[in-house]
Design an enzyme around this catalytic site. Structure first.
Site, PDB file in Angstrom:
ATOM      1  CD  GLU A 179      -3.091  -1.061   2.056  1.00  0.00           C
ATOM      2  OE1 GLU A 179      -3.133  -0.175   3.049  1.00  0.00           O
ATOM      3  OE2 GLU A 179      -4.174  -1.883   2.129  1.00  0.00           O
ATOM      4  CD  GLU A 272      -4.012  -5.336   3.823  1.00  0.00           C
ATOM      5  OE1 GLU A 272      -2.757  -5.424   3.786  1.00  0.00           O
ATOM      6  OE2 GLU A 272      -4.528  -4.548   4.399  1.00  0.00           O
TER       7      GLU A 272
HETATM    8  C1  IDC Z   1      -4.176  -2.227  10.650  1.00  0.00           C
HETATM    9  C2  IDC Z   1      -4.083  -3.275  11.597  1.00  0.00           C
HETATM   10  C3  IDC Z   1      -4.478  -2.604  12.976  1.00  0.00           C
HETATM   11  C4  IDC Z   1      -3.110  -1.596  13.321  1.00  0.00           C
HETATM   12  C5  IDC Z   1      -3.007  -0.950  12.071  1.00  0.00           C
HETATM   13  C6  IDC Z   1      -1.771  -0.105  11.927  1.00  0.00           C
HETATM   14  O1  IDC Z   1      -5.573  -3.782  11.435  1.00  0.00           O
HETATM   15  O2  IDC Z   1      -4.550  -3.617  13.999  1.00  0.00           O
HETATM   16  O3  IDC Z   1      -3.242  -1.065  14.343  1.00  0.00           O
HETATM   17  O4  IDC Z   1      -3.138  -1.633  10.812  1.00  0.00           O
HETATM   18  O5  IDC Z   1      -1.733   1.232  11.354  1.00  0.00           O
HETATM   19  C7  IDC Z   1      -4.572  -1.861   5.537  1.00  0.00           C
HETATM   20  C8  IDC Z   1      -3.386  -2.004   5.816  1.00  0.00           C
HETATM   21  C9  IDC Z   1      -3.086  -2.851   6.918  1.00  0.00           C
HETATM   22  C10 IDC Z   1      -4.205  -2.419   8.107  1.00  0.00           C
HETATM   23  C11 IDC Z   1      -5.558  -2.684   7.618  1.00  0.00           C
HETATM   24  C12 IDC Z   1      -6.607  -2.213   8.269  1.00  0.00           C
HETATM   25  O6  IDC Z   1      -2.458  -2.825   4.957  1.00  0.00           O
HETATM   26  O7  IDC Z   1      -1.516  -2.545   7.789  1.00  0.00           O
HETATM   27  O8  IDC Z   1      -3.785  -2.969   9.351  1.00  0.00           O
HETATM   28  N1  IDC Z   1      -5.626  -1.990   6.155  1.00  0.00           N
HETATM   29  O9  IDC Z   1      -6.583  -0.874   8.577  1.00  0.00           O
HETATM   30  N2  IDC Z   1      -4.834  -1.268   4.263  1.00  0.00           N
HETATM   31  C13 IDC Z   1      -6.378  -1.147   4.438  1.00  0.00           C
HETATM   32  C14 IDC Z   1      -6.807  -1.458   5.555  1.00  0.00           C
END
Ligand code: IDC
Length: 368
Positions: A179, A272
């Protein structure tokens, strides 16, 4: 005559011993190489090294292949969730044929402890290899969103270490940058970064005479602008076996039509997806998840079959987590939250062919 032959053998053996050793010293590769014997009947034993044919991911026999599995979360948050036992369960009971090993770089990940994180990555590569399923090596950058930011300076060295050690391992797939995001992070910027890493991975494969592995590249704005490589002229990455990543969170993202069209033009891998909101929390929307996943099953402009990994197999207290808090410590790998229940059913249906009326309801398909 006999003497002559054995002398020749001796000479050849000594020659090889010295030159092979020299080569190993020069490259540092031979001694590091790791050979896997994939269990008979396992996904990797059957499908071998994957490659990209046009817009489709295909197996060693050039047959289309569609992987379905889960992603880890940052393993520093959920250490107990990633053991040989849990991964075995995901393969044997959830029927995953791919596991995405998401290694955060910032956010308390790799940069806080490069050694432990690299070792965890190696563990996941080894366990998936021993089980005969594919493994996505994810350099999970997130904040900052620029893959060339100083925080990510170790990317070339990290990928070199992994690519050298696992050169020629059929089950390893590389994801260059999770991302990319931020106002200055456009496709040109991502390309500049990718051009620095791809030759490192290819170099390692070339050393052992292996085909170039499948490499996933992130796209701008959190993997949302998937058409970036073709939006402004043809600026696809000029290498073989490249795929572009798309991520969706079903309760937030609804740009179905754009992706419907892109799937007719570019090879896409959904490394993802969440059934919930993009925050990783909030209500799940399973009808909308169905809509995206049915699109991945060929309901798109190119009838492309798209591989996917769910975010995430962990027990962090958030609704995107497959398991309830505390499940991993107790090794309750089936203590699923609503999202985990849906995801387990989806993966099982995809990889066993056994229908499950709870998932992939045809009534939910997107109609362009
Ligand atoms: C989120 C985790 C969360 C953590 C956060 C950190 O679910 O527990 O605190 O990251 O910034 C993404 C990202 C992924 C995210 C996820 C949900 O690749 O790292 O994880 N998400 O927010 N892109 C869209 C959603």
């Amino acid at each position: 005559m006999k003497k002559l032959i054995s002398a020749a053998f001796l000479f050849a053996a000594i020659f090889c011993l010295t030159t092979c050793q020299k080569k190993a010293q020069e490259t540092g590769i031979e001694s590091e190489e790791k050979a896997f014997v994939y269990p008979e009947g396992s996904p990797v034993a059957i499908h071998g090294a994957l490659h990209v044919d046009g817009i489709q991911l295909v197996d060693k026999n050039n047959q289309p292949i569609q992987l379905a599995g889960v992603s880890t979360i940052g393993w520093m948050w959920c250490k107990e969730c990633y053991t040989k036992e849990s991964i075995t369960h995901l393969v044997e009971d959830w029927h995953c044929n791919v596991i995405r090993a998401a290694m955060y770089v910032e956010e308390g990940g790799y940069n806080s402890d490069p050694e432990w994180n690299t070792q965890m990555m190696k563990n996941l590569i080894e366990w998936t290899g021993e089980l005969g399923v594919y493994c996505v090596v994810d350099w999970h950058m997130l904040s900052p969103g620029d893959p060339l930011a100083p925080e990510y300076k170790d990317a070339p060295a990290f990928f070199k270490e992994i690519a050298d050690k696992y050169a020629g391992a059929d089950h390893v797939i590389y994801e260059l940058c999770n991302e990319p995001n931020g106002p200055t992070v456009d496709w040109a910027r991502i390309t500049e970064y990718a051009n620095g890493i791809i030759p490192v991975i290819h170099g390692a494969a070339d050393q052992v005479g292996a085909q170039h592995p499948v490499i996933l590249c992130g796209t701008p704005r959190w993997d949302q602008v998937v058409n970036a490589p073709i939006a402004d002229g043809d600026r696809r990455l000029p290498y073989d076996n490249i795929m572009y990543t798309f991520h969706f969170y079903a309760s937030t993202h609804t740009f179905y039509n754009e992706i419907y069209e892109v799937l007719g033009q570019l090879p896409v891998f959904c490394s993802e997806y969440g059934t919930v909101e993009a925050s990783g929390n909030g209500e799940a929307n399973f009808a909308a998840t169905d809509k995206w996943l049915l699109m991945f099953n060929g309901n798109n402009a190119g009838k492309q079959l798209v591989s996917s990994c769910n975010w995430s197999f962990c027990d962090k207290p958030e609704t995107s987590a497959a398991l309830y808090p505390g499940a991993c410590e107790k090794q309750e790998w089936d203590n699923v939250q609503p999202s985990g229940d849906y995801v387990k059913r989806f993966i099982t249906m995809m990889n066993t062919g056994v229908k499950d009326s709870i998932v992939l309801n045809p009534a939910n398909r997107y109609i362009p």
